[in-house]
Design an enzyme around this catalytic site. Structure first.
Site, PDB file in Angstrom:
ATOM      1  N   GLU A  60     -36.625 -28.445  56.180  1.00 20.08           N
ATOM      2  CA  GLU A  60     -36.414 -27.511  57.294  1.00 20.08           C
ATOM      3  C   GLU A  60     -34.942 -27.294  57.609  1.00 20.08           C
ATOM      4  OE1 GLU A  60     -40.580 -28.704  57.347  1.00 20.08           O
ATOM      5  OE2 GLU A  60     -38.720 -29.861  57.240  1.00 20.08           O
ATOM      6  N   HIS A 129     -48.680 -31.757  64.855  1.00 18.73           N
ATOM      7  CA  HIS A 129     -49.199 -30.417  64.602  1.00 18.73           C
ATOM      8  C   HIS A 129     -49.613 -29.704  65.880  1.00 18.73           C
ATOM      9  CE1 HIS A 129     -49.430 -32.245  60.642  1.00 18.73           C
ATOM     10  NE2 HIS A 129     -49.697 -31.073  60.101  1.00 18.73           N
TER      11      HIS A 129
END
Length: 325
Positions: A60, A129
């Site tokens: 990322e 998540h």
């Protein structure tokens, strides 16, 4: 006009932005051939090619760093972070570089980078998540933070964010991706990007939500109406800059406000809204500004997430307490 889910509306918004400007490029993990975990980018690599829809390594920080470099070279990169909890490896790039470069360079360069983040709970996912990191980005000067709550806003707001010259954190409530449909007319003029909006008028209590909790507030207002109580619902739509005009006008009429969000209660967006409403509406308030939020704990296991998330019952209880104060 066609009826689209939020997922399909975001896909259509990306497609239209890419058709209108060949400098718009997409970067992310599995967004090309797979179309992303939630299929938001489905079909775009096939139609626009691998040079404009790039499958990246699982890194990322590298993805956002690459997007910054592309923006400095005249592109308009759109980054997909696969899940909310995966954004933290890129946090340094976002808050120390992306948010500050415009000021660092004396305003001579713009950074038109959009970072799309599916966020929030309600899908029965595992740890990392179901995060709600919006306050961390809204607290950072140099970043714009917006979030849609329905397919129409998703379609238009994503295009507006891509066209904007400042970095935009674009938060997508993942549990709404496939839960609702709305008709979208590309010929219409969209609402301005950085404005909140009254989505249901009312007279007794003002409910303020954004992203996934707007639907919770609307459901609570429906239940309250059956009991003769009128709740006004406001969708903030943008968290930075925070447009409180409609909120202040509403609370001056109702005298009561309840702020609803999934993120942790302490130091969240709700605290900022509550402080601002108290400052601007002090002489109109009939009760303290209340908050209905996630709890100050890590996000729980999926089997008990319904005990953690704001619910219609919790919103109604807060509204009752505001009226009874």
């Amino acid at each position: 006009m066609s009826a689209l889910t939020l997922a399909k509306a975001l896909n259509a918004g990306l497609r239209r932005a890419m058709e209108g400007d060949d400098k718009v490029v997409l970067l992310g993990e599995d967004i090309g051939r797979l179309g992303g975990v939630f299929r938001i980018t489905e079909g775009l690599q096939k139609d626009f090619g691998e040079n404009r829809v790039l499958d990246t390594p699982l890194a990322e920080a590298g993805i956002v760093g690459t997007a910054i470099g592309l923006a400095l070279r005249g592109y308009r990169p759109v980054v997909e972070i696969q899940f909310d909890g995966f954004v933290y490896p890129a946090y340094d790039q976002i808050v120390c570089q992306l948010a500050k470069l415009h000021t660092r360079m004396g305003g001579r360069r713009t950074l038109p980078v959009v970072i799309r983040i599916p966020y929030g709970g309600g899908i029965g996912a595992v740890e990392h998540h179901s995060e709600s990191p919006e306050a961390q980005f809204a607290h950072t000067p140099g970043l714009k933070v917006v979030t849609c709550s329905n397919p129409v806003d998703g379609y238009w707001m994503l295009q507006q964010a891509i066209a904007h010259d400042d970095p935009v954190i674009f938060l997508e409530p993942k549990r709404l991706y496939h839960s609702m449909k709305a008709e979208i007319d590309p010929a219409l003029s969209p609402a301005p990007l950085f404005q909140s909006r009254v989505v249901r008028p009312g007279a007794d209590v003002t409910l303020v939500g954004y992203g996934p909790t707007v639907q919770t507030c609307l459901a609570a207002a429906e239940h309250a109406a059956e009991e003769g109580r009128s709740l006004e619902v406001i969708d903030l739509r943008t968290l930075s800059p925070l447009d409180l005009g409609p909120v202040v006008e509403s609370v001056r009429r109702t005298g009561r406000a309840v702020v609803v969000h999934e993120a942790h209660r302490s130091f969240g967006v709700g605290a900022e809204v509550a402080a601002a409403v108290t400052e601007h509406c002090f002489h109109s308030l009939e009760a303290p500004v209340l908050r209905v939020c996630g709890y100050d704990t890590p996000y729980p296991p999926s089997r008990v997430e319904h005990e953690w998330l704001p619910t219609v019952d919790r919103v109604l209880d807060a509204s009752d307490r505001a009226v009874d104060f």
